[in-house]
Design an enzyme around this catalytic site. Structure first.
Site, PDB file in Angstrom:
ATOM      1  N   ASP A   8      -8.204  -5.148   0.402  1.00 54.51           N
ATOM      2  CA  ASP A   8      -7.319  -6.240  -0.025  1.00 54.51           C
ATOM      3  C   ASP A   8      -6.417  -6.732   1.116  1.00 54.51           C
ATOM      4  OD1 ASP A   8      -8.466  -5.671  -2.459  1.00 54.51           O
ATOM      5  OD2 ASP A   8      -6.734  -4.560  -3.225  1.00 54.51           O
ATOM      6  N   ARG A  14     -20.203  12.394  13.246  1.00 56.57           N
ATOM      7  CA  ARG A  14     -20.743  11.891  11.982  1.00 56.57           C
ATOM      8  C   ARG A  14     -21.879  10.910  12.117  1.00 56.57           C
ATOM      9  NH1 ARG A  14     -15.149  11.390   8.523  1.00 56.57           N
ATOM     10  NH2 ARG A  14     -15.014  13.633   8.228  1.00 56.57           N
ATOM     11  N   LEU A  73     -18.030  12.424  -1.886  1.00 52.02           N
ATOM     12  CA  LEU A  73     -18.066  13.100  -0.615  1.00 52.02           C
ATOM     13  C   LEU A  73     -18.004  14.620  -0.665  1.00 52.02           C
ATOM     14  CD1 LEU A  73     -18.111  11.813   2.115  1.00 52.02           C
ATOM     15  CD2 LEU A  73     -15.748  12.498   2.331  1.00 52.02           C
ATOM     16  N   GLU A 118      -6.138   2.851   7.786  1.00 51.00           N
ATOM     17  CA  GLU A 118      -7.537   2.428   7.821  1.00 51.00           C
ATOM     18  C   GLU A 118      -7.660   0.911   7.790  1.00 51.00           C
ATOM     19  OE1 GLU A 118     -10.067   4.489   5.049  1.00 51.00           O
ATOM     20  OE2 GLU A 118     -11.796   3.238   5.542  1.00 51.00           O
ATOM     21  N   GLN A 127     -18.527   3.652   9.085  1.00 48.59           N
ATOM     22  CA  GLN A 127     -19.055   5.006   9.244  1.00 48.59           C
ATOM     23  C   GLN A 127     -19.738   5.494   7.966  1.00 48.59           C
ATOM     24  OE1 GLN A 127     -16.430   8.677   9.527  1.00 48.59           O
ATOM     25  NE2 GLN A 127     -17.277   8.535  11.584  1.00 48.59           N
ATOM     26  N   HIS A 139     -20.790   8.701   6.114  1.00 53.55           N
ATOM     27  CA  HIS A 139     -20.554  10.144   6.135  1.00 53.55           C
ATOM     28  C   HIS A 139     -21.880  10.835   5.847  1.00 53.55           C
ATOM     29  CE1 HIS A 139     -19.048  14.101   5.199  1.00 53.55           C
ATOM     30  NE2 HIS A 139     -17.868  13.758   5.662  1.00 53.55           N
ATOM     31  N   HIS A 199     -18.472   5.405   4.198  1.00 52.89           N
ATOM     32  CA  HIS A 199     -17.319   6.268   4.055  1.00 52.89           C
ATOM     33  C   HIS A 199     -16.038   5.708   4.654  1.00 52.89           C
ATOM     34  CE1 HIS A 199     -14.961   9.845   3.845  1.00 52.89           C
ATOM     35  NE2 HIS A 199     -14.955  10.035   5.136  1.00 52.89           N
ATOM     36  N   ARG A 245     -15.443   7.211  14.183  1.00 55.83           N
ATOM     37  CA  ARG A 245     -14.259   8.052  14.030  1.00 55.83           C
ATOM     38  C   ARG A 245     -14.661   9.520  13.911  1.00 55.83           C
ATOM     39  NH1 ARG A 245     -12.010  10.580   9.754  1.00 55.83           N
ATOM     40  NH2 ARG A 245     -13.256   9.511   8.187  1.00 55.83           N
ATOM     41  N   GLU A 250     -16.595  17.460   5.503  1.00 55.79           N
ATOM     42  CA  GLU A 250     -17.126  18.034   6.719  1.00 55.79           C
ATOM     43  C   GLU A 250     -16.660  19.476   6.873  1.00 55.79           C
ATOM     44  OE1 GLU A 250     -17.098  15.151   9.742  1.00 55.79           O
ATOM     45  OE2 GLU A 250     -16.710  16.630  11.296  1.00 55.79           O
ATOM     46  N   GLY A 291      -0.368   4.574   0.194  1.00 52.59           N
ATOM     47  CA  GLY A 291      -1.074   5.775   0.636  1.00 52.59           C
ATOM     48  C   GLY A 291      -0.301   6.421   1.779  1.00 52.59           C
ATOM     49  N   GLY A 292      -0.993   7.243   2.542  1.00 52.33           N
ATOM     50  CA  GLY A 292      -0.340   7.967   3.627  1.00 52.33           C
ATOM     51  C   GLY A 292       0.353   7.059   4.621  1.00 52.33           C
ATOM     52  N   ALA A 293      -0.328   5.995   5.049  1.00 51.91           N
ATOM     53  CA  ALA A 293       0.257   5.104   6.063  1.00 51.91           C
ATOM     54  C   ALA A 293       1.472   4.375   5.495  1.00 51.91           C
ATOM     55  CB  ALA A 293      -0.790   4.106   6.561  1.00 51.91           C
ATOM     56  N   PHE A 337     -14.149  21.209  13.526  1.00 49.83           N
ATOM     57  CA  PHE A 337     -14.570  19.975  12.877  1.00 49.83           C
ATOM     58  C   PHE A 337     -15.516  19.237  13.797  1.00 49.83           C
ATOM     59  CE2 PHE A 337     -12.904  17.088   9.406  1.00 49.83           C
ATOM     60  CZ  PHE A 337     -12.918  18.078   8.442  1.00 49.83           C
ATOM     61  N   GLY A 397       0.834  -1.195   0.000  1.00 48.58           N
ATOM     62  CA  GLY A 397       0.000   0.000   0.000  1.00 48.58           C
ATOM     63  C   GLY A 397       0.868   1.245   0.000  1.00 48.58           C
TER      64      GLY A 397
END
Lengths: 358, 567
Positions: free
Chosen positions: B213, B278, B244, B370, B232, B234, B346, B381, B247, B12-14, B118, B10
């Site tokens: 996955d 949410r 989306l 996630e 969750q 949204h 979401h 969350r 928020e 992404g950010g993580a 938020f 993966g």
């Protein structure tokens, strides 16, 4: 709380309403570029005709074709909301994101009525159908150091913030909208002739890094940008900016890099800079170009003799040589023009002081 | 292939933060990031709103302690309090670190990082870059990974873990460009593959590839999933596409309006109004619609998100993406008209069960972001905590794996194992006789989940959902892959993604049926109140001999006692 029955009714009603929503449909043919290197010796087009409703996007149509007509049709798609940049392709000849392109809008742009042509992005190697290889772009991002090399010492990381003014933020705010969809890469007229060319997206990113006060390798990046295939190769055709899916003023970024290069590295630094300088000199003096000596002033005598002599001979034979410098007379109204030219130059200088850190 | 010290699945950010941190921890390690899309395409890019951190730039009296409390309360007390401590105390440091390496945060007047209010937060602590926060964070991380020379295997689809006894030896993946199955022997594997909410298909805000996955691979390898029933919704997805609307739009002052012109949130969260958490706002909207106070349209019922009173300047400067999306996908300009919205699946709170260091129960296997469940989000969350989660725990997992890689022998994956994996892939491609279309199955899965395992749940509905899913799993065996090409076979990839979604959907539905209470995002019509005595615990789902086997785990408590959650 509502009972289960009401809940089910609610959903059933919703489904029913969606089913009834059949008005506003048109038959649309998608003429899609196909190429599978495993079996095809050359590319071809497949026509898929589907009934498309108002509001449907090109990507949703392709998804429909893949699910219901031809599962072998291959393209990239991910977020489907115009932010990930995966689904860049050429629709009716223009590079764009298929997920944000409305089919009914495209119908107005078809060369053949009712037929939307879908092709892969240009100037990148084709892997299959609408999928092109992004690796060359990533390699260029690396070559031109498209990252911040922070002035914050490693040991201090995370301990305090840099203070960044709103004004500085606005210098790169728009440039950081870039999603690397490569539409500009596909539309760039230089890249079509020279695959080594840095490419608009990478110039934009380089600009974004160069105006960021947190970065420490401005000079290194700029030194690379002024080399062959770099920032001086752009011919200002503006195709990158016109096709940018995020409406980023890419040409402004390219101009900024050039101005920055002239300012930081001097006008005699590279042939690109010398070319620009010679241009300015002629325009200021005569209001037009002295073409005969332009190559010498740009690339020097040796290079000109070695590279342009054969062409010069041909030009002489065909009587197409530009006039010798003494015969290039200043254009009409040159005095007024010079005054305007100087005023403009002063403006540019002022803008510079305002928008460039030095 | 030479064994890797760390393979990160993966980009992404993580995943990218894990890679960056692992290289920093031990530059000598051989680290690879394997991802099914180019890293800059990852779904992190879609996060619009921001990341929470008690920097105190906007509200000087904000504290880490208040962030901790808001998160625990928001989770309906299901989050592990020691994990939340880590999340919130690391937050200011990680936001500054990102700032230091180039993230273009929006700025306050005093030139510090800007923050905005938020949902569910007691102070304005959400750090943002206009409405492209995730995009700019992802770009920054990708740029830094390129700078550090991280090795990327782009467009590789992960297939399975290679397991020996209680530890992993590495990973099997398909190279999309060649279609070849390749082995990635490794001392450690970090899963950072994102969420599974795309199983709700058209009623989901997620990217097409958020098919869980990593969770599915870990689950099939016997690693437990935790709290899978918590999905969750949204509150504000676009009516037609489910895409989306951040928020941030409500954070900037947007109103939710029903067809009677009421700001109906006054009925449900008097104080916080539109900025309630949410789960609560989603339920409120759904209730308004169910009780007939929604708008009607051919594309379904909806309510209005009204931004018109904010003015053109603010919308253009702070919410430009929202405006663009409304124009593109609804044909509505939020400067002039309200945006039609309804709740959309979401975020998956559940995921691979990990400890506070990203470790799973299997030696050498870690998870973050996630796809993991630490758990910091518990039953619900808070907005602005997901980007924070992937950054903080991505970094921690990268650090832990780098420290621990030396403990594990380098993995070896035999030729037979690779061949078996190829055979399995091939056999699933061409069933004889009657066949099924994967597209139809995918849509049916989304429908049954939205109907039976959606915002409002009930035993009989959930049982129907479970029956539907097992029927779909049976039909899946007959799915045919029509594209016979080895090169970039997206047909095959989508079929494999469907398999992952089906396996996980079962754990979601089973978890939801088991949990006989209402907590956070999980609302049971037949058990409308939170039942701390019986259900103040995490649920586990483990695959044992091909069957989902339920389990449980206590919630780690700390300074905060259980309280009723009101806003």
């Amino acid at each position: 709380m509502n009972s289960r029955k009401e809940l089910i009714n609610h959903f059933a009603l919703m489904t029913e309403i969606i089913d009834q929503h059949q008005e506003g449909k048109r038959d649309v043919t998608f003429r899609v570029f196909r190429f599978n290197p495993q079996v095809d010796s050359k590319p071809y087009f497949d026509d898929y005709t589907i009934s498309a409703e108002r509001g449907i996007t090109v990507l949703r149509s392709l998804n429909y074709i893949k699910e219901h007509v031809d599962p072998s049709l291959s393209f990239r798609a991910f977020c489907q909301a115009g932010i990930c940049g995966s689904c860049g392709m050429r629709v009716n000849g223009t590079s764009k994101l298929s997920c944000t392109s409305q089919v009914w809008d495209e119908l107005d742009k078809c060369r053949e009525p009712g037929i939307i042509k879908v092709e892969p992005l240009r100037s990148m190697p084709i892997i299959k159908d609408l999928i092109v290889d992004m690796d060359p772009l990533v390699d260029k991002m690396k070559r031109y150091s498209n990252w911040i090399d922070s002035t914050m010492p490693l040991a201090e990381m995370g301990k305090k913030e840099f203070l960044v003014s709103e004004e500085e933020f606005h210098r790169y705010d728009k440039a950081t909208d870039c999603i690397l969809c490569a539409s500009c890469v596909s539309e760039c007229s230089i890249l079509r002739a020279n695959k080594e060319y840095v490419s608009p997206a990478v110039l934009l990113k380089s600009y974004r890094m160069n105006v960021d006060s947190r970065d420490s390798i401005h000079d290194v990046r700029l030194a690379e940008l002024v080399k062959d295939h770099g920032v001086w190769d752009c011919t200002h055709c503006y195709r990158c900016q016109e096709s940018c899916v995020k409406s980023i003023p890419i040409m402004e970024a390219i101009h900024s890099i050039r101005e920055d290069a002239l300012e930081c590295r001097g006008p005699k630094d590279t042939s690109g800079a010398k070319h620009a300088e010679a241009f300015m000199e002629d325009i200021e003096k005569k209001g037009k170009l002295v073409e005969a000596t332009l190559p010498i002033r740009t690339n020097g005598v040796v290079w000109t003799l070695r590279n342009l002599l054969p062409m010069a001979m041909k030009m002489i034979v065909k009587r197409r040589t530009p006039p010798p410098p003494p015969l290039v007379k200043p254009a009409k109204g040159i005095k007024i023009f010079r005054a305007m030219f100087r005023e403009m130059s002063e403006h540019v200088k002022q803008d510079h002081l305002k928008s460039h850190k030095k | 292939m030479k064994p890797f010290d760390i393979v990160i699945v993966g980009g992404g950010g993580a995943g990218l933060y894990a890679a960056m941190e692992a290289m920093k921890t031990n530059p000598a390690l051989n680290i690879a990031v394997l991802t099914k899309v180019y890293p800059n395409r990852s779904h992190t890019s879609a996060a619009q709103g921001g990341a929470n951190a008690a920097l105190g730039n906007k509200a000087k009296d904000d504290t880490v302690e208040m962030h901790i409390f808001d998160t625990i309360k928001g989770s309906d007390y299901l989050a592990d309090q020691d994990a939340v401590d880590v999340l919130c105390s690391e937050a200011p440091k990680i936001i500054r670190e990102l700032e230091n390496i180039g993230t273009p945060w929006s700025r306050m007047e005093d030139n510090t990082i800007a923050q905005r209010p938020f949902g569910g937060a007691g102070r304005p602590r959400c750090c943002y870059c206009a409405d492209k926060t995730g995009h700019t964070i992802l770009q920054t991380l990708y740029e830094q990974c390129l700078r550090k020379g991280v090795i990327f295997f782009n467009e590789y689809f992960a297939l399975s873990l290679s397991v020996q006894g209680s530890r992993s030896r590495g990973l099997m993946a398909m190279n999309m460009k060649s279609g070849k199955v390749e082995a990635f022997p490794a001392r450690t594997v970090i899963f950072a593959t994102g969420g599974y909410a795309k199983m709700y298909w058209n009623r989901s805000s997620n990217a097409a590839g958020n098919t869980g996955d990593g969770q599915a691979i870990a689950y099939r390898a016997g690693i437990p999933m935790k709290d899978m029933e918590f999905v969750q919704f949204h509150p504000t997805g676009l009516r037609k596409s489910g895409l989306l609307v951040t928020e941030g739009a409500r954070g900037e002052g947007g109103f939710l309006i029903n067809k009677d012109g009421e700001r109906f949130m006054a009925r449900y969260a008097k104080e916080k109004m539109e900025l309630g958490p949410r789960d609560l706002v989603s339920r409120s909207i759904e209730t308004e619609i169910l009780e007939g106070r929604g708008f009607d349209s051919p594309a379904g019922k909806y309510i209005h998100l009204d931004l018109t009173h904010l003015g053109a300047d603010l919308i253009k400067s702070r919410l430009p993406q929202i405006r663009e999306m409304s124009l593109n996908f609804e044909g509505v300009d939020p400067i002039e008209e309200p945006i039609p919205v309804r709740p959309t699946a979401h975020y998956s709170m559940g995921g691979i069960d990990t400890d506070n260091f990203g470790r799973t129960v299997m030696d050498g296997v870690y998870a973050a972001g996630e796809c993991a469940c630490v758990s910091v989000h518990g039953a619900n969350r808070l907005g602005g905590n997901s980007l924070l989660d992937i950054l903080v725990f991505g970094r921690i997992a990268g650090h832990t794996a780098a420290e621990e890689a030396g403990k594990f022998e380098p993995g070896k994956i035999s030729e037979e194992e690779i061949k078996a994996s190829v055979d399995e892939l091939r056999s699933s491609m061409q069933p004889s006789g009657h066949y099924e279309r994967y597209g139809a199955l995918r849509e049916e899965l989304g429908q049954t989940l939205a109907l039976n395992v959606g915002i409002f749940r009930e035993a009989s509905l959930l049982k129907q959902g479970i029956r539907d899913i097992s029927e779909l799993k049976e039909r899946f065996k007959k799915v045919r892959v029509f594209d016979s090409s080895d090169v970039f076979n997206t047909n095959l990839m989508q079929v494999l993604e469907l398999k992952n979604m089906l396996d996980l959907a079962e754990t979601v539905a089973i978890g939801a049926l088991a949990r006989e209470e209402s907590r956070g995002s999980h609302t049971r019509i037949d058990f409308p109140v939170r039942d701390d005595e019986k259900w103040h615990k995490h649920t586990l789902a483990t695959l044992v001999n091909g069957k989902t086997t339920p389990g449980e785990k206590p919630v780690t408590m700390g300074r905060y006692e259980l309280q009723e959650r009101t806003y």
